[in-house]
Design a protein around this motif. Structure first.
Motif, short mmCIF file in Angstrom:
data_model
loop_
_atom_site.label_atom_id
_atom_site.label_comp_id
_atom_site.label_asym_id
_atom_site.label_seq_id
_atom_site.Cartn_x
_atom_site.Cartn_y
_atom_site.Cartn_z
N LYS A 19 0.84 7.96 13.39
CA LYS A 19 1.93 8.72 14.00
C LYS A 19 1.69 10.22 13.99
O LYS A 19 2.57 11.00 14.36
CB LYS A 19 3.25 8.41 13.27
N ILE A 20 0.52 10.64 13.52
CA ILE A 20 0.28 12.09 13.44
C ILE A 20 -0.99 12.46 14.18
O ILE A 20 -1.84 11.61 14.48
CB ILE A 20 0.13 12.58 11.98
N GLN A 21 -1.08 13.75 14.51
CA GLN A 21 -2.33 14.27 15.06
C GLN A 21 -3.33 14.38 13.92
O GLN A 21 -2.98 14.66 12.78
CB GLN A 21 -2.07 15.65 15.65
N PHE A 22 -4.61 14.20 14.25
CA PHE A 22 -5.63 14.30 13.20
C PHE A 22 -5.82 15.74 12.76
O PHE A 22 -5.65 16.67 13.55
CB PHE A 22 -6.96 13.74 13.69
N SER A 74 -15.02 7.54 14.52
CA SER A 74 -14.08 8.55 14.03
C SER A 74 -13.27 7.98 12.88
O SER A 74 -12.70 6.89 12.98
CB SER A 74 -13.13 8.97 15.17
N ARG A 75 -13.24 8.73 11.79
CA ARG A 75 -12.50 8.26 10.62
C ARG A 75 -11.05 7.94 10.98
O ARG A 75 -10.50 6.90 10.61
CB ARG A 75 -12.53 9.30 9.50
N GLY A 76 -10.44 8.84 11.75
CA GLY A 76 -9.03 8.68 12.10
C GLY A 76 -8.79 7.46 12.98
O GLY A 76 -7.87 6.66 12.72
N VAL A 77 -9.62 7.31 14.01
CA VAL A 77 -9.47 6.18 14.92
C VAL A 77 -9.65 4.86 14.17
O VAL A 77 -8.87 3.91 14.33
CB VAL A 77 -10.49 6.29 16.08
N LEU A 78 -10.68 4.80 13.33
CA LEU A 78 -10.94 3.58 12.56
C LEU A 78 -9.79 3.29 11.60
O LEU A 78 -9.34 2.15 11.46
CB LEU A 78 -12.26 3.73 11.80
N ASN A 79 -9.29 4.35 10.95
CA ASN A 79 -8.23 4.17 9.96
C ASN A 79 -6.97 3.59 10.61
O ASN A 79 -6.32 2.68 10.10
CB ASN A 79 -7.93 5.50 9.27
N VAL A 134 0.85 -1.20 0.00
CA VAL A 134 0.00 0.00 0.00
C VAL A 134 0.88 1.24 0.00
O VAL A 134 1.76 1.37 0.86
CB VAL A 134 -0.94 0.02 1.23
N PHE A 135 0.65 2.12 -0.97
CA PHE A 135 1.39 3.38 -1.05
C PHE A 135 0.50 4.51 -0.54
O PHE A 135 -0.68 4.57 -0.87
CB PHE A 135 1.78 3.70 -2.50
N ASP A 136 1.09 5.42 0.23
CA ASP A 136 0.33 6.62 0.60
C ASP A 136 1.27 7.81 0.60
O ASP A 136 2.37 7.73 1.15
CB ASP A 136 -0.37 6.46 1.95
N ARG A 137 0.83 8.90 0.00
CA ARG A 137 1.68 10.10 -0.05
C ARG A 137 1.77 10.78 1.31
O ARG A 137 2.69 11.54 1.58
CB ARG A 137 1.22 11.07 -1.14
N ARG A 138 0.80 10.50 2.18
CA ARG A 138 0.80 11.13 3.51
C ARG A 138 1.57 10.27 4.52
O ARG A 138 1.80 9.09 4.29
CB ARG A 138 -0.65 11.31 3.99
#
Lengths: 452, 452
Positions: free
Chosen positions: B40-43, B104-109, B31-35
């Motif tokens: 490891k980051i704040q939402f 939460s999108r972030g928590v689920l992701n 899986v590639f992601d540009r982000r």
């Protein structure tokens, strides 16, 4: 900004005309094109012949170049319909003296670039624009997308770079930019009818020829050299489709069945068919067309349409004509207002001609072969001659007037509703010529006018 | 191709789920992601809270990860409608026990990436994909678009890179690729209701809260930490619009007028309003979704929708579920057939949920405050409880079933026609509870079933 420094991306018909208009205002105008100078290359043979009509002429006239272009066109005052195994017939496009003009895109483009150059426009051919800085009106050109780029700073950039515009492409990546591209299932291939041995046209040169066959059709437009440019419009896939015509044998059998009368006048058919590409037809829409006072899209880059009303170039030229009127109205200092007015004024008309063009494929490829449709056109014509103030036929409103396309679409729909009722009158075939029918139409129209 | 080497572009919810499904088949999955790694980051705080419903759970279940995710969601079994200056009321979403789950999108992701990594998926974060070679399934990554790129060769590439997908963008430049992006005039801004002093929710945590105000609305979905994520949906321009709320004073006055009951529970309103971005809402459509046996779009990259039915993630997850069924059906050697079947099966359903989502803004922002609409929902509910085989309410068919979205749209329109007739019965307010009304609906439905 006293005399703005203008960049135009695209040296096609619309780009060249816009350049001429802006030079008349003494602006500095530089036109970039990624392709070579069309005056120095052989034509690709991929372009549908154009049909110049009133909107196009009107825009050329105001630019002062109508006379210089006029002799490039061949007037076609009628459709010449070739019905398979039946008698051919013709349909006049308008009133006596009204015609559309067959003109080669390449020949016209060369002329327009000459005229623009004479007017002082700077052309930069084979300069590939890869990126645009919208808010600073900067262009970036270079040999390759990944190589070194040169920056060019302007006051205003016009994107006249066609259906797959790079300038629009840059706008499209921004938020709140609406965009659509819709391809037709129908594609096209260009073919040819060469001149006869005497160098003259072998079929009537004052007509646009149509061989309507339902889901596909062949058309032919005359050229100055005695040839015709033909275009076969046909689905990409399905029963009668490009996907089925992959051998000379299959093309020949198909042609013999559907266009037997053309076999003897198309000696290069089989070669042309295999050599020329099959091209796709697209409608693109977008909004906004402009960015601040810095960037504007004109012509196909803002509204590419399918060619079935012969209005693509005419609509693009009208964009330029109207834009010039708006510059006149607001003075040439307030470009934000000019651009706002331009896009608001043109967008509904661009949407309308897109819709009308899309619909006209059915009219050309199917209806022109249907007796009841032919009769309907006859009745409309008779009524419009008797009551010219009450009824401008849709085709005439689009082709032989400068009235807005949006009105043409709306009024055309009303006319069609009325005519559908008229055509459903029992025995209309025998009584269409009577006063009763004319009065019925008149009553309907007048009633509508009272309501509105 | 024994075990294909797969690339997925995008490590969002759909990309992670697809990775898990493909790993279950023992494929190599990168899986590639540009982000950066979202763990490891704040939402960013820009994401609308999600509402997981049956389609989403269903896809997680088949992947074997439902249990691992379930405790991240908070069940909401009803709408809690806050009408200005009137009594609040609630509307159950479905039958007893049916609920949608705030998550939460972030928590689920984060959780999904953990699970994918445990399953053996390779993640390459901050690897920016700049170009795709479609016919050879190659990706090109690098620090910058103009810098040096690294080539990555795969057997198959999946574009799960969202509404503004790079993979789709590459497909879009090809001929005969239909594409549209349509932005709503309505935008959104994320706000917050923090937990109370006891760390608990300050309003009911088993509801999705709506403050319907016609052309704009506020909603609130509960979080596990006792807070609510609020979203203000409002036009970008016009009378009550983001363009008018540019000062703390104007925001405060606006809030006092339209959402006075929330002022005391939104202590950070003014800061949030000025700090958080105003975002746009877009619907994108395209076709085809696949390229040969090499590339396929899944989720938002193929069909981004507006959030008003809470189905964006659910529809994307269902893409994965259905794709997996199709791989099962055809065996995993014939990817051209798999992709063809996938896009033909999913496209009508994606179009349908796009349309339903678009329409649902009106339902949420206006109709939920209209007594006659509330009554209509009551009548439908009563009928559907009495005759569950004859009437599945539209909302339930979309949210609490796995039946195709396209059917939901079509049957929903038929139901609406029937209900419009029922609601136009004089004095419906007083007699809605009678057997006569129930029988009228029953007769209409049964008549339709006989016809079809």
């Amino acid at each position: 900004m006293k005399q703005p420094n203008i960049a135009i991306v695209g040296s096609g018909l619309v780009g060249s005309l816009l350049a001429i208009y802006l030079r008349k205002r003494k602006y500095t105008v530089t036109v970039f094109d990624r392709r070579p100078d069309i005056r120095k290359i052989q034509f690709s043979g991929r372009s549908i012949n154009l049909a110049m009509s009133v909107r196009g002429w009107n825009a050329l006239e105001k630019a002062g170049i109508r006379n210089a272009v006029e002799n490039l066109g061949i007037p076609m005052d009628k459709r010449f319909i070739h019905v398979n195994n039946k008698k051919d017939y013709t349909q006049n496009y308008g009133k006596d003296g009204e015609a559309i003009y067959s003109i080669s895109r390449g020949v016209l483009n060369r002329k327009m670039i000459d005229l623009a150059e004479q007017a002082g426009v700077i052309f930069k051919f084979e300069e590939k624009v890869w990126d645009v800085n919208l808010s600073e009106a900067k262009l970036y050109t270079g040999e390759t997308e990944k190589g070194a780029w040169k920056e060019h700073k302007f006051d205003i950039i016009f994107g006249c770079d066609g259906a797959f515009s790079r300038v629009r492409h840059k706008m499209q990546r921004r938020s709140r930019f609406d965009y659509s591209q819709d391809f037709l299932d129908t594609g096209y291939k260009e073919l040819s009818i060469p001149p006869g041995k005497d160098g003259k046209h072998v079929i009537d040169a004052t007509s646009l020829h149509i061989w309507p066959r339902g889901k596909f059709m062949l058309i032919a437009l005359p050229n100055l050299d005695g040839s015709f440019t033909c275009t076969l419009f046909m689905p990409h896939e399905g029963e009668n489709s490009f996907s089925k015509l992959t051998s000379s044998k299959s093309v020949f059998e198909f042609w013999k069945k559907y266009f037997p009368d053309t076999l003897s006048i198309m000696p290069t058919l089989l070669d042309d068919f295999s050599n020329n590409p099959t091209s796709a037809l697209v409608t693109t829409k977008c909004f906004p067309w402009t960015y601040w006072d810095k960037v504007a899209l004109v012509g196909d880059s803002a509204h590419a349409i399918v060619p079935f009303y012969g209005q693509g170039m005419n609509a693009g030229f009208e964009d330029v004509f109207i834009l010039d009127q708006i510059i006149e109205k607001f003075g040439d200092q307030n470009w934000q207002t000019i651009f706002e007015e331009y896009q608001i004024s043109r967008k509904p008309n661009a949407d309308a001609i897109a819709e009308l063009s899309y619909r006209n494929f059915m009219e050309m490829s199917s209806k022109t072969a249907v007796p009841l449709f032919i009769l309907q056109k006859k009745i409309e014509k008779k009524f419009s001659l008797a009551y010219p103030n009450l009824w401008i036929p849709l085709y005439s409103r689009v082709t032989f007037s400068n009235k807005p396309y949006a009105d043409a679409l709306q009024i055309g729909d009303i006319q069609e509703t009325i005519m559908q009722d008229i055509m459903s009158i029992p025995d209309i075939e025998s009584k269409w010529d009577s006063d009763i029918i004319m009065n019925k139409i008149k009553t309907r129209i007048e009633k509508l006018q009272t309501v509105n």
